[in-house]
Design a protein around this motif. Structure first.
Motif, PDB file in Angstrom:
ATOM      1  N   VAL A   1      76.049  35.727  26.445  1.00  0.00           N
ATOM      2  CA  VAL A   1      74.447  36.167  26.291  1.00  0.00           C
ATOM      3  C   VAL A   1      74.251  35.887  28.094  1.00  0.00           C
ATOM      4  O   VAL A   1      74.690  34.910  28.503  1.00  0.00           O
ATOM      5  N   GLY A   2      73.517  36.716  28.666  1.00  0.00           N
ATOM      6  CA  GLY A   2      73.059  36.436  29.908  1.00  0.00           C
ATOM      7  C   GLY A   2      74.136  36.667  30.998  1.00  0.00           C
ATOM      8  O   GLY A   2      73.963  36.563  32.139  1.00  0.00           O
ATOM      9  N   SER A   3      75.290  37.499  30.581  1.00  0.00           N
ATOM     10  CA  SER A   3      76.308  37.692  31.613  1.00  0.00           C
ATOM     11  C   SER A   3      76.012  38.776  32.174  1.00  0.00           C
ATOM     12  O   SER A   3      76.549  39.212  33.184  1.00  0.00           O
ATOM     13  N   GLY A   4      75.097  39.705  31.922  1.00  0.00           N
ATOM     14  CA  GLY A   4      74.597  40.881  32.556  1.00  0.00           C
ATOM     15  C   GLY A   4      75.144  42.140  32.121  1.00  0.00           C
ATOM     16  O   GLY A   4      75.500  43.047  32.952  1.00  0.00           O
TER      17      GLY A   4
ATOM     18  N   PHE B   1      69.974  42.303  42.998  1.00  0.00           N
ATOM     19  CA  PHE B   1      71.105  41.162  43.269  1.00  0.00           C
ATOM     20  C   PHE B   1      72.448  41.911  43.445  1.00  0.00           C
ATOM     21  O   PHE B   1      72.383  42.950  43.265  1.00  0.00           O
TER      22      PHE B   1
ATOM     23  N   ARG C   1      67.790  31.993  31.971  1.00  0.00           N
ATOM     24  CA  ARG C   1      68.002  33.414  32.508  1.00  0.00           C
ATOM     25  C   ARG C   1      67.429  33.327  33.925  1.00  0.00           C
ATOM     26  O   ARG C   1      67.402  34.435  34.413  1.00  0.00           O
TER      27      ARG C   1
ATOM     28  N   LEU D   1      76.009  42.285  42.145  1.00  0.00           N
ATOM     29  CA  LEU D   1      76.850  42.279  40.916  1.00  0.00           C
ATOM     30  C   LEU D   1      77.821  41.219  40.928  1.00  0.00           C
ATOM     31  O   LEU D   1      78.503  41.103  42.124  1.00  0.00           O
ATOM     32  N   THR D   2      78.010  40.468  40.144  1.00  0.00           N
ATOM     33  CA  THR D   2      79.178  39.614  39.737  1.00  0.00           C
ATOM     34  C   THR D   2      80.572  40.258  39.661  1.00  0.00           C
ATOM     35  O   THR D   2      80.666  41.498  39.373  1.00  0.00           O
TER      36      THR D   2
ATOM     37  N   PRO E   1      76.076  35.367  36.320  1.00  0.00           N
ATOM     38  CA  PRO E   1      75.583  35.286  37.465  1.00  0.00           C
ATOM     39  C   PRO E   1      75.192  34.080  38.010  1.00  0.00           C
ATOM     40  O   PRO E   1      74.905  32.970  37.569  1.00  0.00           O
TER      41      PRO E   1
HETATM   42  P1  ADP Z   1      72.949  40.263  28.589  1.00  0.00           P
HETATM   43  O1  ADP Z   1      74.543  40.229  28.822  1.00  0.00           O
HETATM   44  O2  ADP Z   1      72.821  39.130  27.912  1.00  0.00           O
HETATM   45  O3  ADP Z   1      72.578  41.444  28.091  1.00  0.00           O
HETATM   46  P2  ADP Z   1      71.229  40.807  30.574  1.00  0.00           P
HETATM   47  O4  ADP Z   1      71.882  41.897  31.027  1.00  0.00           O
HETATM   48  O5  ADP Z   1      70.039  40.891  29.832  1.00  0.00           O
HETATM   49  O6  ADP Z   1      72.097  39.973  30.027  1.00  0.00           O
HETATM   50  O7  ADP Z   1      71.136  39.974  31.944  1.00  0.00           O
HETATM   51  C1  ADP Z   1      70.360  38.828  31.906  1.00  0.00           C
HETATM   52  C2  ADP Z   1      69.583  38.511  33.234  1.00  0.00           C
HETATM   53  O8  ADP Z   1      70.554  38.235  34.449  1.00  0.00           O
HETATM   54  C3  ADP Z   1      68.553  39.456  33.532  1.00  0.00           C
HETATM   55  O9  ADP Z   1      67.406  39.145  33.944  1.00  0.00           O
HETATM   56  C4  ADP Z   1      69.243  40.364  34.697  1.00  0.00           C
HETATM   57  O10 ADP Z   1      68.431  41.017  35.567  1.00  0.00           O
HETATM   58  C5  ADP Z   1      70.051  39.072  35.501  1.00  0.00           C
HETATM   59  N1  ADP Z   1      71.410  39.565  36.190  1.00  0.00           N
HETATM   60  C6  ADP Z   1      72.130  40.259  35.598  1.00  0.00           C
HETATM   61  N2  ADP Z   1      73.350  40.357  36.525  1.00  0.00           N
HETATM   62  C7  ADP Z   1      72.804  39.725  37.557  1.00  0.00           C
HETATM   63  C8  ADP Z   1      73.746  39.416  38.731  1.00  0.00           C
HETATM   64  N3  ADP Z   1      74.795  39.898  39.102  1.00  0.00           N
HETATM   65  N4  ADP Z   1      73.112  38.486  39.607  1.00  0.00           N
HETATM   66  C9  ADP Z   1      71.779  37.896  39.327  1.00  0.00           C
HETATM   67  N5  ADP Z   1      71.316  38.356  37.980  1.00  0.00           N
HETATM   68  C10 ADP Z   1      71.765  38.853  37.430  1.00  0.00           C
END
Ligand code: ADP
Ligand code: MG
Length: 679
Positions: free
Chosen positions: A284-287, A253, A567, A255-256, A434
């Motif tokens: 949570v879920g911010s990557g 993907f 997610r 990166l944001t 994301p």
């Molecule tokens: P957290 O910040 O809660 O640790 P994660 O790193 O587990 O979040 O990321 C959550 C989900 O989002 C994962 O499945 C990851 O692969 C996905 N993800 C992370 N960054 C992006 C992005 N820029 N675009 C799309 N999906 C992403």
């Protein structure tokens, strides 16, 4: 007061073997600790009400004369009642005590007492059952209320404290020297201790609290600042600051913007003069994981090693799987090191880390083992850092020569508090999710609608999705154990065709991992779990979550739980089930239902529950505060912070007059288990 901290609590009147255990449970094994066991509230006995004006079923203080010696009546079941009547001159009230044979000798006919208790009976014939009482002549009208425990009442604690105070030597050593107290308008330690336990009025409480809270914040700040300044300041692992585009190309993907910004900020640190010391806060879920991976990649490209520590085996294993899959094509050697890795395998990993063949190691506390040594550790990352103590944070870092440090947290912290908790860190915020994420629909229902909710879950399973069913903790108590198994049975009946996995904290790490792995591969459709899934677990195909007894959780915890879904690409739904009727509780849950911003939820949580729960020790890894309050004492905190900086700038702590303060710092941090805090 070093001597009192060494004096066993059993030295006090009325404290024997059995009570000692109870005092220990309250955190007061010594006389010194007891003096620091502060009242959690005060009862004001000075405001008494005429009997006629007391309100039924509410607590009141009544000043009245005993009309006759209490009479004794035996009733069935071996119970003995003691009854008497009292009058305030206008009206009478009946008193009943149970099984307390000392009552007749304690309540004397014709004497005036203050009685405090809930008023029962009828409007014409009021009554108090087992009220507390004090002789009218007693000067102390404000009574301390201690955090009592079964077998040890607040009164008994108060009596022990009184004795402890009388043991204070004539001249006690004040950890805050005179000139410091003058500058910040602080009362002496003796006055503060005597007054916080037995104040005469509100002003006295305020003065004593201010001094004690100031001291507590000061000690905490000094400890934290010293940890920071204790680190070597030279950057021994400079990393050239270009953006790791090579890594970005490995990702499935884009990166944001927020992720790119956080990576850039961290790279600037790592290229700078001193080692990086940064916190990434992201909902949570911010990557956050991708940010961590990018930095590992950058460090490894420059010939160094990186270590990533997670709080649970589940999380460590999950990080390992996703990072290894990502980095293996780039020929980066990764390893997973947790407590359940076999001994022989561990030995191989130790060896490969020591000679530099493994470039990235991911693990749990197992990474802290003495046997773990690195050839050239350049970067240390701790995930969900609030789960680790301050001491553990620095313990891993000490395995390298001032490596760069990155900590990641999904607990959004209101800005005012971040300064306190992470005063020693620079902060990046991932404030963008994301793309393509849909808002999670949240519903709040009563248990009567559970069947319908389950029907809704079934519909998603039929479409190939997965779901979580969260039920209350089993860690709580023995009987709770049943709740998870009972609930699992209920679930299996309700979903006869689904494959159901069960996950809880009492399982062995290997078992947990198996359950999680099979859920993550999609072999189990439904996961019945306690809050162990709360932290970081990532299964994008899981789109529905039912949370039973939702009222039992704090808002931040609910937010963490809800973050397990939403997610992937599919619309996700979270259903809270509660039988609670309380207005406050429902208000809290509705707020959660209607809010998705983690920072807003954190702030609401803080306001509603207070910092005791929100910022309990587990949440931030800092020592427990006994009296200072991170939300309401911001002004005290500001002054203590200023004072701490000044003392450090002047190197004042090295002077003999600050010996006591140094001791307090050591004591505070020792209790966190962070024995490696260097002071
Ligand atoms: P957290 O910040 O809660 O640790 P994660 O790193 O587990 O979040 O990321 C959550 C989900 O989002 C994962 O499945 C990851 O692969 C996905 N993800 C992370 N960054 C992006 C992005 N820029 N675009 C799309 N999906 C992403
Ligand atoms: Mg995470």
């Amino acid at each position: 007061m070093p001597s009192l901290f060494e004096m066993d609590i059993q030295k006090l009147k009325g404290v024997g073997e059995k009570r000692k255990k109870l005092f220990e449970k309250l955190g007061a094994p010594t006389v010194g600790d007891l003096l620091r066991l502060y009242p959690r509230a005060y009862e004001d006995w000075s405001l008494h009400t005429p009997i006629q004006e007391t309100v039924l079923n509410e607590v009141a203080v009544v000043k009245a004369t005993v009309l006759h010696k209490p009479t004794e009546t035996r009733v069935r079941g071996g119970m003995t009642l003691y009854k008497t009547r009292v009058t305030d001159g206008e009206s009478d009230m009946a008193l009943t005590f149970f099984n307390n044979k000392y009552i007749p000798s304690m309540l004397r006919e014709g004497q005036v007492y203050l009685f405090r208790g809930k008023v029962t009976g009828t409007l014409l014939r009021r009554e108090m059952l087992s009220p507390e009482f004090l002789p009218e002549a007693k000067e102390l009208r404000i009574q301390p209320v201690y955090p009592a425990t079964a077998g040890l009442s607040s009164r008994q604690i108060g009596a022990a404290v009184q004795h402890a105070l009388s043991l204070l030597p004539e001249r006690i050593h004040d950890p805050l020297p005179d000139k410091l107290r003058e500058k910040y308008h602080l009362c002496t330690l003796r006055y503060a201790l005597e007054t916080i336990h037995f104040p005469k009025n509100q002003e006295e409480i305020t003065a004593a609290r201010f001094r004690l809270a100031f001291e507590e914040f000061l000690v905490l700040q000094l400890g934290l600042l010293r940890i920071k300044s204790g680190r070597k300041q030279e950057n021994l692992h400079p990393v050239p600051g270009e953006f790791p585009e090579g890594f970005a190309r490995l990702l499935p993907f884009q990166l944001t913007g927020a992720q790119r910004r956080a990576i850039t900020e961290a790279l600037e640190d790592m290229a700078g003069d001193s080692p990086m010391n940064r916190l990434i806060q992201g909902d949570v879920g911010s990557g956050k994981t991708a940010v961590a991976a990018a930095l590992c990649w950058a460090v490894i490209q420059n010939g160094m090693q990186a270590a990533l520590m997670a709080p649970t085996e589940i999380l460590a294993a999950q990080h390992y799987q996703s990072l290894n899959a990502l980095l293996e094509p780039a020929h980066i050697a990764c390893a997973l090191l947790t407590g359940s890795v076999k001994q022989a395998e561990k030995k191989k990993i130790y060896q490969a880390l020591a000679d530099g063949r493994i470039q990235l190691v991911i693990g749990t506390h197992a990474l802290l083992s003495e046997k773990v040594e690195f050839a050239n550790l350049g970067l240390v990352i701790t995930d969900e850092q609030h789960r680790f103590g301050v001491g553990q944070r620095s313990a891993l870092a000490q395995k390298g020569a001032s490596p760069h440090l990155l900590v990641m947290s999904a607990t959004p912290i209101p800005r005012t508090l971040a300064l306190m908790v992470y005063g020693d860190l620079d902060i990046s915020v991932l404030d963008e999710l994301p793309p393509g994420r849909q808002k999670i629909e949240t519903y709040l229902i009563g248990p009567a609608k559970r069947d319908r909710a389950f029907g809704y879950v079934q519909k998603h399973l039929d479409q190939g999705r997965q779901g979580y069913l969260i039920c209350p903790l089993i860690e709580e108590d023995e009987s709770g154990m049943q709740s998870v198994t009972q609930y699992a049975a209920l679930v299996e009946k309700a979903f006869p065709s689904a494959s159901v996995g069960v996950l809880h904290g009492r399982m062995k790490p290997a078992e947990k991992e198996q359950v999680m792995a099979s859920f993550s591969r999609g072999e189990t459709q439904l996961l019945v779990s306690t809050t162990v899934v709360e932290v970081g677990v990532d299964v994008p195909n899981a789109v529905i979550m039912v949370i039973e007894n939702a009222e039992r959780y704090g808002l931040s915890q609910l937010h963490q739980l809800r973050g397990r879904i939403g997610r992937g690409q599919h619309q996700s739904t979270c259903i809270l089930i509660t039988g609670a009727q309380g207005e406050e509780t429902l208000k809290r849950l509705k707020l959660f239902r209607d809010t998705s911003d983690g920072f807003k939820i954190a702030e609401a949580d803080l306001k509603l529950r207070g910092p005791g729960d929100f910022f309990g020790q587990r949440q931030h890894g800092l020592p427990q505060l006994k009296i200072a309050d991170m939300t309401t004492d911001m002004e005290v905190l500001r002054q203590a912070q200023a004072c701490a900086k000044e003392l450090l700038a002047q190197n004042a702590l090295e002077q003999p007059e600050y010996k006591g303060l140094r001791g307090e710092i050591r004591r505070l941090f020792a209790k966190t288990g962070g024995e490696d805090v260097v002071l």
